[in-house]
Design a protein around this motif. Structure first.
Motif, PDB file in Angstrom:
ATOM      1  N   MET A   1      53.925  10.204 -30.654  1.00 47.30           N
ATOM      2  CA  MET A   1      53.902  10.880 -29.364  1.00 47.30           C
ATOM      3  C   MET A   1      53.658  12.375 -29.593  1.00 47.30           C
ATOM      4  O   MET A   1      54.205  12.976 -30.497  1.00 47.30           O
ATOM      5  N   LEU A   2      52.860  12.952 -28.725  1.00 45.93           N
ATOM      6  CA  LEU A   2      52.479  14.342 -28.841  1.00 45.93           C
ATOM      7  C   LEU A   2      52.803  15.054 -27.532  1.00 45.93           C
ATOM      8  O   LEU A   2      52.698  14.469 -26.451  1.00 45.93           O
ATOM      9  N   ASN A   3      53.205  16.300 -27.617  1.00 47.44           N
ATOM     10  CA  ASN A   3      53.542  17.112 -26.454  1.00 47.44           C
ATOM     11  C   ASN A   3      52.585  18.283 -26.336  1.00 47.44           C
ATOM     12  O   ASN A   3      51.817  18.575 -27.247  1.00 47.44           O
ATOM     13  N   LEU A   4      52.687  18.977 -25.212  1.00 48.94           N
ATOM     14  CA  LEU A   4      51.953  20.212 -24.975  1.00 48.94           C
ATOM     15  C   LEU A   4      52.958  21.311 -24.668  1.00 48.94           C
ATOM     16  O   LEU A   4      54.080  21.028 -24.234  1.00 48.94           O
ATOM     17  N   ILE A   5      52.544  22.547 -24.849  1.00 49.70           N
ATOM     18  CA  ILE A   5      53.372  23.684 -24.469  1.00 49.70           C
ATOM     19  C   ILE A   5      52.481  24.693 -23.754  1.00 49.70           C
ATOM     20  O   ILE A   5      51.326  24.883 -24.139  1.00 49.70           O
TER      21      ILE A   5
END
Length: 141
Positions: A1-5
């Motif tokens: 899983m990958l997130n953004l900021i």
């Protein structure tokens, strides 16, 4: 899983972000979820499939990473000037995270789950004004 900021411009608190996201101009209807808060951006993430596997958009407010919202969908959009843009459709639930100082940057960045701040649960930090949260964070407390 990958997130953004991504930075939140012109907002000084999580409460103000929540109120802003309730405005009609900051929402879009989604066939599955109904009205959702959106974030407009210029470029479409190449790793969108990884983000849509449960990733979140972490928000930097007043120099601190303060909260996150799950990314439910990512869509292309035609902007008012006719250029292509991207919409991040977010869960209405804003989850506070352990504050972490971060320098300003443009656009958005990928954020690996291992590098993301943990969620706050029952912490006194959630009730402190942003300037005190930032001071305590910078002091390492």
């Amino acid at each position: 899983m990958l997130n953004l900021i991504k930075l939140v411009v012109g907002v000084t608190s999580v409460e103000e972000l929540s109120e802003r996201q309730k405005q009609a101009t900051n929402c879009r209807n989604h066939s599955e979820y109904g009205a959702l808060p959106v974030v407009h951006t210029r470029s479409f993430p190449r790793r969108s499939e990884e983000i849509l596997e449960g990733g979140s958009l972490y928000r930097v407010i007043a120099g601190l990473i303060q909260c996150r919202q799950r990314v439910l969908d990512i869509q292309t959009d035609t902007r008012s000037d006719g250029t292509q843009g991207t919409l991040f459709l977010l869960s209405p639930e804003i989850i506070r995270v352990e504050p972490r100082a971060l320098r300003p940057f443009q656009g958005w960045r990928y954020l690996d789950s291992k590098d993301a701040p943990p969620d706050l649960t029952g912490s006194m930090l959630t009730n402190l004004p942003p300037h005190l949260q930032k001071e305590l964070t910078l002091l390492g407390l």
